[in-house]
Each structure stands twice: as structure tokens, then as C-alpha cells.
Design an enzyme around this catalytic site. Structure first.
Site, PDB file in Angstrom:
ATOM      1  CG  ASN A  14      -2.025  -1.071   1.091  1.00 34.08           C
ATOM      2  OD1 ASN A  14      -2.194  -1.693   0.053  1.00 34.08           O
ATOM      3  ND2 ASN A  14      -2.744  -1.285   2.173  1.00 34.08           N
ATOM      4  NE  ARG A  90       5.557  -4.204  16.602  1.00 32.05           N
ATOM      5  CZ  ARG A  90       5.654  -5.495  16.881  1.00 32.05           C
ATOM      6  NH1 ARG A  90       4.808  -6.063  17.708  1.00 32.05           N
ATOM      7  NH2 ARG A  90       6.583  -6.219  16.319  1.00 32.05           N
ATOM      8  CG  LEU A  92       0.959   4.844  16.710  1.00 25.37           C
ATOM      9  CD1 LEU A  92       0.566   6.154  16.033  1.00 25.37           C
ATOM     10  CD2 LEU A  92       2.453   4.639  16.645  1.00 25.37           C
ATOM     11  CG  HIS A 108      -8.543  -2.285   9.997  1.00 28.38           C
ATOM     12  ND1 HIS A 108      -7.576  -2.886  10.765  1.00 28.38           N
ATOM     13  CD2 HIS A 108      -9.655  -3.062  10.112  1.00 28.38           C
ATOM     14  CE1 HIS A 108      -8.077  -3.973  11.335  1.00 28.38           C
ATOM     15  NE2 HIS A 108      -9.334  -4.097  10.961  1.00 28.38           N
ATOM     16  N   GLY A 142      -7.644   4.267  20.862  1.00 25.33           N
ATOM     17  CA  GLY A 142      -8.136   2.891  20.919  1.00 25.33           C
ATOM     18  C   GLY A 142      -7.595   2.052  19.774  1.00 25.33           C
TER      19      GLY A 142
HETATM   20  C1  GAR Z   1      -2.792  -3.773   4.949  1.00 23.17           C
HETATM   21  O1  GAR Z   1      -3.856  -4.579   4.549  1.00 23.17           O
HETATM   22  C2  GAR Z   1      -3.189  -2.955   6.161  1.00 23.17           C
HETATM   23  O2  GAR Z   1      -4.486  -2.548   6.145  1.00 23.17           O
HETATM   24  C3  GAR Z   1      -2.947  -3.955   7.266  1.00 23.17           C
HETATM   25  O3  GAR Z   1      -1.721  -4.516   6.929  1.00 23.17           O
HETATM   26  C4  GAR Z   1      -1.638  -4.616   5.495  1.00 23.17           C
HETATM   27  C5  GAR Z   1      -0.291  -4.106   5.063  1.00 23.17           C
HETATM   28  O4  GAR Z   1      -0.044  -4.512   3.754  1.00 23.17           O
HETATM   29  N1  GAR Z   1      -2.956  -3.291   8.529  1.00 23.17           N
HETATM   30  C6  GAR Z   1      -3.544  -3.800   9.603  1.00 23.17           C
HETATM   31  O5  GAR Z   1      -4.064  -4.891   9.624  1.00 23.17           O
HETATM   32  C7  GAR Z   1      -3.496  -2.923  10.828  1.00 23.17           C
HETATM   33  N2  GAR Z   1      -4.384  -3.407  11.826  1.00 23.17           N
HETATM   34  P1  GAR Z   1       1.225  -3.948   2.962  1.00 23.17           P
HETATM   35  O6  GAR Z   1       2.421  -4.025   3.897  1.00 23.17           O
HETATM   36  O7  GAR Z   1       1.378  -4.879   1.787  1.00 23.17           O
HETATM   37  O8  GAR Z   1       0.898  -2.543   2.551  1.00 23.17           O
END
Ligand code: GAR
Length: 201
Positions: A14, A90, A92, A108, A142
Site C-alpha cells: 500500500n 503496533r 501507538l 485497515h 483505541g
Molecule cells: C494492509 O492490509 C493494512 O491494512 C494492514 O496490513 C496490510 C499491510 O499490507 N494493517 C492492519 O491490519 C493494521 N491493523 P502492505 O504491507 O502490503 O501494505
């Protein structure tokens, strides 16, 4: 021009999409630094785009406050207008959130408030629901509980596992994230409206 710091833990796909979008001349935001809590694979994307990066290594839950304070110090050096959590796995510390709020957003892989937390995709599969989604939110103190800026539904299809579903969610996340950052930059989204009121003493 809105300046952006992106924080990651993983592959940074992303992040890469945002780097590509932000390299277009007419995109109103620029990524100025990428940070991580470990030597994440995704840091290579920053290097490929000539963007500086830093790592503040995670040292365990019992040292969360120290980690957060070092991370906040690094971010303060760069002084970005916006901090994007793009796969930072993580939570924060509250002290970090309050230092930069409301200018922190998170992407998310679920339709919040459904399936918050570190395993949003797995939790949706295990719940055997027919649809999940992707969300971009303002970070509060949260777990994935802040105001929702954008979200979209995604169907769970027969045979989906955590990997196949996550790979279908990520392109939606990317589109939402790129749109939200653009809207923050051009004023269509006003993060100040999400500032917590200062308590009266
Ligand atoms: C993404 O889907 C992001 O939304 C998720 O980790 C992935 C990272 O993908 N984040 C969470 O789950 C946070 N709770 P990437 O490293 O390929 O961008």
C-alpha cells in the site's frame, strides 16, 4: 503541498501505491519519509523512490512507551503534516497519538467497526460472514476505533482464505487511501474536525 510520513511493518504494497500516486505532478501530497518498527521489506520501496527512511526497532510490550517516544522524536524531526499508518502492526502509545492527533490516519483491512485489531482479515473469515471491507480511519487512542473517513464493502467468496481475501482487499485499501490523502491535502476532508476537545481544567 501536504507532507506525509508513512509508517509500515511489512511488505509495504500500500505504501508503494501511495508513493506512485504521490509522484504524479498533480497529486497534492508528497511522502517525505517512511518509518518502520523493524527492517521491513517495504522500506525498499522508499529507497526505490529516493525517499529517506528510519527504523525504530520494537523492543517488546513492556518498552512500548520508550519505543513510542523514540518514534515520536523521529517524526518530530521530519515534522510531517500527516502521518499514515500503512500496515504498522503496533498500537501507538497514547502519548504519541495525542502529540500528533488528529493528523494520523490508518488503513485497515475490514469494514470497521467490524473486525478491528491485528487480524482483521482472518477474523472475518473465521466469523463466516459473507462480506467484509476496507476502511481508512483517524487514529485515536483505541484499537481501530477512530472516526471513519472512507470505507467500502468487499464480498467474501467460497474458497477464500486469509491470503486470497487480503489480496482482494488491498487494492481497495490503496484506492481509498490515495483518495483520502488527496482529500486531506485539498481540504475536502478536514481532520481538525476530529480533534478531541481540550478538557476544561
Ligand atoms: C494492509 O492490509 C493494512 O491494512 C494492514 O496490513 C496490510 C499491510 O499490507 N494493517 C492492519 O491490519 C493494521 N491493523 P502492505 O504491507 O502490503 O501494505
Amino acid at each position: 503541498m501536504l507532507t506525509v510520513a508513512v509508517l509500515i511493518s511489512g511488505t509495504g504494497s500500500n505504501l508503494r501505491a501511495l508513493l506512485e500516486a504521490a509522484s504524479a505532478a498533480d497529486y497534492p501530497a508528497r511522502i517525505i519519509v517512511v518509518g518502520a518498527d523493524r527492517e521491513a521489506d517495504g522500506l525498499a520501496h522508499a529507497e526505490a523512490f529516493g525517499i529517506p527512511s528510519f527504523v525504530v526497532p520494537w523492543q517488546g510490550k513492556e518498552r512500548r512507551a520508550e519505543w513510542g517516544s523514540e518514534l515520536a522524536d523521529q517524526l518530530t524531526v521530519w515534522n510531517p503534516d500527516l502521518i499514515v499508518l500503512s500496515g504498522l502492526m503496533r498500537l501507538l502509545p497514547a502519548a504519541v497519538v495525542s502529540r500528533f492527533a488528529p493528523n494520523i490516519i490508518n488503513t485497515h483491512p475490514a469494514y470497521l467497526p467490524e473486525f478491528p485489531g491485528a487480524h482483521g482479515v482472518r477474523d472475518a473469515i473465521e466469523a463466516q460472514v459473507s462480506q467484509t471491507g476496507a476502511s481508512v480511519i483517524v487514529v485515536d487512542e483505541g484499537v481501530d476505533s477512530g472516526p471513519i473517513l472512507a470505507q467500502e464493502r468487499i464480498a467474501i467468496v467460497p474458497g477464500d482464505d486469509e491470503h486470497t481475501l487480503h489480496e482482494r482487499i488491498k487494492p481497495v485499501e490503496r484506492r481509498l487511501l490515495i483518495d483520502v490523502v488527496r482529500d486531506i491535502a485539498n481540504g475536502a476532508i478536514d481532520l481538525a474536525a476530529h480533534r478531541e476537545p481540550t478538557p476544561h481544567s
